[in-house]
Design a protein around this motif. Sequence first.
Motif, PDB file in Angstrom:
ATOM      1  N   ASP A 127       0.844  -1.194   0.000  1.00 13.40           N
ATOM      2  CA  ASP A 127       0.000   0.000   0.000  1.00 13.40           C
ATOM      3  C   ASP A 127       0.877   1.240   0.000  1.00 13.40           C
ATOM      4  O   ASP A 127       1.781   1.381   0.823  1.00 13.40           O
ATOM      5  N   LEU A 128       0.584   2.126  -0.927  1.00  8.94           N
ATOM      6  CA  LEU A 128       1.318   3.372  -1.059  1.00  8.94           C
ATOM      7  C   LEU A 128       0.351   4.507  -0.741  1.00  8.94           C
ATOM      8  O   LEU A 128      -0.629   4.702  -1.453  1.00  8.94           O
ATOM      9  N   ASN A 129       0.625   5.244   0.337  1.00 10.02           N
ATOM     10  CA  ASN A 129      -0.327   6.228   0.835  1.00 10.02           C
ATOM     11  C   ASN A 129       0.118   7.675   0.709  1.00 10.02           C
ATOM     12  O   ASN A 129      -0.657   8.581   0.994  1.00 10.02           O
ATOM     13  N   THR A 130       1.365   7.894   0.301  1.00 10.80           N
ATOM     14  CA  THR A 130       1.859   9.255   0.116  1.00 10.80           C
ATOM     15  C   THR A 130       2.623   9.314  -1.204  1.00 10.80           C
ATOM     16  O   THR A 130       3.090   8.281  -1.718  1.00 10.80           O
ATOM     17  N   MET A 131       2.791  10.525  -1.729  1.00 10.53           N
ATOM     18  CA  MET A 131       3.554  10.671  -2.967  1.00 10.53           C
ATOM     19  C   MET A 131       5.015  10.266  -2.748  1.00 10.53           C
ATOM     20  O   MET A 131       5.639   9.721  -3.648  1.00 10.53           O
ATOM     21  N   GLU A 132       5.525  10.509  -1.541  1.00 10.85           N
ATOM     22  CA  GLU A 132       6.898  10.110  -1.235  1.00 10.85           C
ATOM     23  C   GLU A 132       7.046   8.589  -1.308  1.00 10.85           C
ATOM     24  O   GLU A 132       8.032   8.085  -1.851  1.00 10.85           O
ATOM     25  N   GLN A 133       6.056   7.865  -0.771  1.00 12.32           N
ATOM     26  CA  GLN A 133       6.088   6.405  -0.849  1.00 12.32           C
ATOM     27  C   GLN A 133       6.019   5.934  -2.301  1.00 12.32           C
ATOM     28  O   GLN A 133       6.715   4.988  -2.685  1.00 12.32           O
ATOM     29  N   VAL A 134       5.202   6.580  -3.105  1.00 14.03           N
ATOM     30  CA  VAL A 134       5.073   6.223  -4.524  1.00 14.03           C
ATOM     31  C   VAL A 134       6.413   6.423  -5.228  1.00 14.03           C
ATOM     32  O   VAL A 134       6.905   5.532  -5.932  1.00 14.03           O
ATOM     33  N   ASP A 135       7.013   7.594  -5.036  1.00 13.72           N
ATOM     34  CA  ASP A 135       8.288   7.894  -5.682  1.00 13.72           C
ATOM     35  C   ASP A 135       9.395   6.937  -5.233  1.00 13.72           C
ATOM     36  O   ASP A 135      10.183   6.469  -6.056  1.00 13.72           O
ATOM     37  N   GLU A 136       9.444   6.617  -3.948  1.00 10.01           N
ATOM     38  CA  GLU A 136      10.443   5.687  -3.432  1.00 10.01           C
ATOM     39  C   GLU A 136      10.227   4.284  -3.990  1.00 10.01           C
ATOM     40  O   GLU A 136      11.184   3.590  -4.334  1.00 10.01           O
ATOM     41  N   PHE A 137       8.969   3.853  -4.074  1.00 13.63           N
ATOM     42  CA  PHE A 137       8.643   2.526  -4.591  1.00 13.63           C
ATOM     43  C   PHE A 137       9.139   2.394  -6.031  1.00 13.63           C
ATOM     44  O   PHE A 137       9.782   1.407  -6.393  1.00 13.63           O
ATOM     45  N   ILE A 138       8.851   3.398  -6.847  1.00 10.44           N
ATOM     46  CA  ILE A 138       9.269   3.368  -8.252  1.00 10.44           C
ATOM     47  C   ILE A 138      10.795   3.413  -8.356  1.00 10.44           C
ATOM     48  O   ILE A 138      11.391   2.677  -9.139  1.00 10.44           O
ATOM     49  N   ALA A 139      11.422   4.254  -7.546  1.00  7.85           N
ATOM     50  CA  ALA A 139      12.883   4.407  -7.604  1.00  7.85           C
ATOM     51  C   ALA A 139      13.623   3.178  -7.092  1.00  7.85           C
ATOM     52  O   ALA A 139      14.698   2.844  -7.606  1.00  7.85           O
ATOM     53  N   ASN A 140      13.066   2.499  -6.098  1.00  9.59           N
ATOM     54  CA  ASN A 140      13.773   1.393  -5.444  1.00  9.59           C
ATOM     55  C   ASN A 140      13.549   0.028  -6.086  1.00  9.59           C
ATOM     56  O   ASN A 140      14.205  -0.935  -5.696  1.00  9.59           O
ATOM     57  N   HIS A 141      12.629  -0.061  -7.040  1.00  8.84           N
ATOM     58  CA  HIS A 141      12.341  -1.345  -7.680  1.00  8.84           C
ATOM     59  C   HIS A 141      12.479  -1.206  -9.197  1.00  8.84           C
ATOM     60  O   HIS A 141      11.703  -0.479  -9.809  1.00  8.84           O
ATOM     61  N   PRO A 142      13.444  -1.904  -9.789  1.00  8.52           N
ATOM     62  CA  PRO A 142      13.634  -1.799 -11.237  1.00  8.52           C
ATOM     63  C   PRO A 142      12.372  -2.158 -12.029  1.00  8.52           C
ATOM     64  O   PRO A 142      12.115  -1.571 -13.082  1.00  8.52           O
ATOM     65  N   LEU A 143      11.595  -3.107 -11.540  1.00  7.88           N
ATOM     66  CA  LEU A 143      10.309  -3.459 -12.154  1.00  7.88           C
ATOM     67  C   LEU A 143       9.223  -3.186 -11.121  1.00  7.88           C
ATOM     68  O   LEU A 143       9.097  -3.906 -10.133  1.00  7.88           O
ATOM     69  N   ALA A 144       8.469  -2.122 -11.338  1.00  7.11           N
ATOM     70  CA  ALA A 144       7.446  -1.710 -10.375  1.00  7.11           C
ATOM     71  C   ALA A 144       6.103  -1.563 -11.073  1.00  7.11           C
ATOM     72  O   ALA A 144       5.971  -0.803 -12.029  1.00  7.11           O
ATOM     73  N   LEU A 145       5.124  -2.307 -10.593  1.00 17.90           N
ATOM     74  CA  LEU A 145       3.759  -2.200 -11.105  1.00 17.90           C
ATOM     75  C   LEU A 145       2.915  -1.511 -10.041  1.00 17.90           C
ATOM     76  O   LEU A 145       2.961  -1.887  -8.873  1.00 17.90           O
ATOM     77  N   ILE A 146       2.176  -0.507 -10.462  1.00 17.90           N
ATOM     78  CA  ILE A 146       1.296   0.206  -9.539  1.00 17.90           C
ATOM     79  C   ILE A 146      -0.139   0.054 -10.023  1.00 17.90           C
ATOM     80  O   ILE A 146      -0.445   0.333 -11.180  1.00 17.90           O
ATOM     81  N   PHE A 147      -0.985  -0.402  -9.111  1.00 23.79           N
ATOM     82  CA  PHE A 147      -2.413  -0.574  -9.384  1.00 23.79           C
ATOM     83  C   PHE A 147      -3.141   0.558  -8.660  1.00 23.79           C
ATOM     84  O   PHE A 147      -3.026   0.681  -7.439  1.00 23.79           O
TER      85      PHE A 147
END
Length: 112
Positions: free
Chosen positions: A6-26
């Motif tokens: 679960d991604l609840n802030t824009m910071e979490q979203v940006d970190e998730f995308i940056a920290n995972h070479p393959l990132a899927l967001i639903f």
Amino acid sequence: MREYTDLNTMEQVDEFIANHPLALIFISRTGCSVCQGLMPQVQELLEDYPEIRMGHINADHLPSIAGRFSIFTVPVILMFVNGKEYLREARIVHMDLFEEKLSKLYKGFLEQ
């Protein structure tokens, strides 16, 4: 079965995308029946793609996500490779076509 992060802030979203070479967001909304039906199908499909990390955003809890990714409807599936958006599916997702696109993207990434 693997779970969404679960991604609840824009910071979490940006970190998730940056920290995972393959990132899927639903991206979904509360009460969206299409979202509720599609989310477990995507989750099951991703069992075959262990390198892809799965994130979930409820747009009701993070309204700024609409502007950040130009989201006009839900559900939306965004696939990022090394921080760049490579695949976007919205509203009515044909799972067989989505899997075909995802498979090509995944194989291409692994061959790098």
